[in-house]
Design a protein around this motif. Sequence first.
Motif, PDB file in Angstrom:
ATOM      1  N   GLN A   1       5.725 -38.575  41.822  1.00  0.00           N
ATOM      2  CA  GLN A   1       6.935 -38.575  41.003  1.00  0.00           C
ATOM      3  C   GLN A   1       8.106 -38.357  41.953  1.00  0.00           C
ATOM      4  O   GLN A   1       7.933 -37.858  43.058  1.00  0.00           O
ATOM      5  CB  GLN A   1       6.874 -37.449  39.962  1.00  0.00           C
ATOM      6  CG  GLN A   1       6.745 -36.061  40.590  1.00  0.00           C
ATOM      7  CD  GLN A   1       6.219 -35.008  39.635  1.00  0.00           C
ATOM      8  OE1 GLN A   1       5.020 -34.737  39.616  1.00  0.00           O
ATOM      9  NE2 GLN A   1       7.115 -34.413  38.854  1.00  0.00           N
TER      10      GLN A   1
ATOM     11  N   VAL B   1      -0.541 -38.838  34.549  1.00  0.00           N
ATOM     12  CA  VAL B   1      -1.899 -38.375  34.844  1.00  0.00           C
ATOM     13  C   VAL B   1      -2.942 -39.168  34.061  1.00  0.00           C
ATOM     14  O   VAL B   1      -4.030 -39.455  34.580  1.00  0.00           O
ATOM     15  CB  VAL B   1      -2.056 -36.855  34.614  1.00  0.00           C
ATOM     16  CG1 VAL B   1      -1.142 -36.076  35.543  1.00  0.00           C
ATOM     17  CG2 VAL B   1      -1.813 -36.464  33.172  1.00  0.00           C
TER      18      VAL B   1
ATOM     19  N   LEU C   1      -0.735 -26.614  29.269  1.00  0.00           N
ATOM     20  CA  LEU C   1       0.217 -27.001  30.306  1.00  0.00           C
ATOM     21  C   LEU C   1       1.557 -26.299  30.133  1.00  0.00           C
ATOM     22  O   LEU C   1       2.242 -25.997  31.115  1.00  0.00           O
ATOM     23  CB  LEU C   1       0.408 -28.523  30.301  1.00  0.00           C
ATOM     24  CG  LEU C   1      -0.820 -29.348  30.709  1.00  0.00           C
ATOM     25  CD1 LEU C   1      -0.534 -30.831  30.573  1.00  0.00           C
ATOM     26  CD2 LEU C   1      -1.254 -29.018  32.132  1.00  0.00           C
TER      27      LEU C   1
ATOM     28  N   ILE D   1       3.360 -32.617  39.379  1.00  0.00           N
ATOM     29  CA  ILE D   1       2.006 -33.138  39.557  1.00  0.00           C
ATOM     30  C   ILE D   1       1.673 -33.115  41.045  1.00  0.00           C
ATOM     31  O   ILE D   1       2.484 -33.525  41.874  1.00  0.00           O
ATOM     32  CB  ILE D   1       1.889 -34.586  39.043  1.00  0.00           C
ATOM     33  CG1 ILE D   1       2.374 -34.693  37.600  1.00  0.00           C
ATOM     34  CG2 ILE D   1       0.450 -35.099  39.177  1.00  0.00           C
ATOM     35  CD1 ILE D   1       2.626 -36.133  37.161  1.00  0.00           C
TER      36      ILE D   1
ATOM     37  N   THR E   1      -6.121 -28.551  36.105  1.00  0.00           N
ATOM     38  CA  THR E   1      -6.663 -29.209  37.292  1.00  0.00           C
ATOM     39  C   THR E   1      -7.829 -30.094  36.880  1.00  0.00           C
ATOM     40  O   THR E   1      -8.614 -29.727  35.995  1.00  0.00           O
ATOM     41  CB  THR E   1      -7.148 -28.182  38.329  1.00  0.00           C
ATOM     42  OG1 THR E   1      -6.077 -27.294  38.665  1.00  0.00           O
ATOM     43  CG2 THR E   1      -7.638 -28.872  39.599  1.00  0.00           C
TER      44      THR E   1
ATOM     45  N   TYR F   1       7.694 -30.504  34.769  1.00  0.00           N
ATOM     46  CA  TYR F   1       6.353 -30.355  35.321  1.00  0.00           C
ATOM     47  C   TYR F   1       6.229 -31.056  36.667  1.00  0.00           C
ATOM     48  O   TYR F   1       6.872 -32.071  36.923  1.00  0.00           O
ATOM     49  CB  TYR F   1       5.317 -30.923  34.342  1.00  0.00           C
ATOM     50  CG  TYR F   1       5.275 -30.147  33.052  1.00  0.00           C
ATOM     51  CD1 TYR F   1       4.354 -29.136  32.861  1.00  0.00           C
ATOM     52  CD2 TYR F   1       6.203 -30.405  32.047  1.00  0.00           C
ATOM     53  CE1 TYR F   1       4.336 -28.395  31.685  1.00  0.00           C
ATOM     54  CE2 TYR F   1       6.199 -29.674  30.868  1.00  0.00           C
ATOM     55  CZ  TYR F   1       5.268 -28.663  30.698  1.00  0.00           C
ATOM     56  OH  TYR F   1       5.267 -27.930  29.548  1.00  0.00           O
TER      57      TYR F   1
ATOM     58  N   GLY G   1      -1.480 -24.077  33.431  1.00  0.00           N
ATOM     59  CA  GLY G   1      -1.481 -25.420  33.996  1.00  0.00           C
ATOM     60  C   GLY G   1      -2.858 -26.039  33.876  1.00  0.00           C
ATOM     61  O   GLY G   1      -3.688 -25.614  33.068  1.00  0.00           O
TER      62      GLY G   1
ATOM     63  N   THR H   1       4.841 -36.647  32.143  1.00  0.00           N
ATOM     64  CA  THR H   1       3.783 -36.105  32.994  1.00  0.00           C
ATOM     65  C   THR H   1       2.420 -36.584  32.520  1.00  0.00           C
ATOM     66  O   THR H   1       1.591 -37.057  33.317  1.00  0.00           O
ATOM     67  CB  THR H   1       3.832 -34.569  32.983  1.00  0.00           C
ATOM     68  OG1 THR H   1       5.103 -34.133  33.472  1.00  0.00           O
ATOM     69  CG2 THR H   1       2.723 -33.983  33.845  1.00  0.00           C
TER      70      THR H   1
ATOM     71  N   SER I   1       2.981 -35.729  45.534  1.00  0.00           N
ATOM     72  CA  SER I   1       3.381 -35.504  44.155  1.00  0.00           C
ATOM     73  C   SER I   1       3.864 -36.848  43.628  1.00  0.00           C
ATOM     74  O   SER I   1       4.936 -37.313  44.023  1.00  0.00           O
ATOM     75  CB  SER I   1       4.494 -34.457  44.079  1.00  0.00           C
ATOM     76  OG  SER I   1       4.849 -34.192  42.750  1.00  0.00           O
TER      77      SER I   1
ATOM     78  N   VAL J   1      -1.525 -30.121  37.512  1.00  0.00           N
ATOM     79  CA  VAL J   1      -0.259 -30.154  36.784  1.00  0.00           C
ATOM     80  C   VAL J   1       0.166 -28.725  36.478  1.00  0.00           C
ATOM     81  O   VAL J   1      -0.650 -27.910  36.031  1.00  0.00           O
ATOM     82  CB  VAL J   1      -0.374 -30.951  35.466  1.00  0.00           C
ATOM     83  CG1 VAL J   1       0.941 -30.879  34.681  1.00  0.00           C
ATOM     84  CG2 VAL J   1      -0.748 -32.399  35.744  1.00  0.00           C
TER      85      VAL J   1
END
Length: 204
Positions: A108, A121, A154, A193, A162, A191, A160, A117, A106, A177
């Motif tokens: 983050q 991404v 989201l 990731i 992909t 969120y 969410g 977020t 992840s 996400v």
Amino acid sequence: MSLLQCIGWRRGAMALAVISLLMLAVIKVLLGDAEVALMIGEPWEDMRQRSSASIDPAIAGHYWGQMPKSDARLRFADPQYGFVTPLARFFSVSFDDERVSNVRMSPQIEPLLLDDTLKVVLDLQEQWRKAGWTPIRVNEDPPFADTPEWRAQLRDVNKGGTSYWHAGNRYQVMLVVGRFKDKKRPTEERYLITLALATPWTNP
């Protein structure tokens, strides 16, 4: 010990503590953040030698995984398809008989707000585009974008998003996400990731 000696000792200890903190700050600037630098399929020890983050050895004859001993970023070291992630707290690297098999992480160190977020991404996707990765399954799972439609999707806890990318026929990444209930900030939209990296496991 006299009062003057006690004061002098305390001043000396404080000065030593300040010097130690300054030295740690200088070391961090010189070395940068810890990173795991790897290529899929390479010997596990090559990855350990290249990385500045500490990670345990592989176990001969086994399929398993290890995690860095500190927050670390991923530097995918392939000369053509390389990319770099932000620092990660959850970061798992699997091995198969002492070779790097796959990554799940992840990118983050805490659950992020939606703007942050999307920044992460979109930066990853831009790195992939520039390095020659191509999005796949775009009809079902298009690349992320900063649009009202994507933001609404989201924000929906049941949806969410992909996105899947291929690097030729050599590698695949999956980027996911989703909303995350952060107990530290129960009133905020946060969120999570998830990034998975391996040899291709789906068709384009």
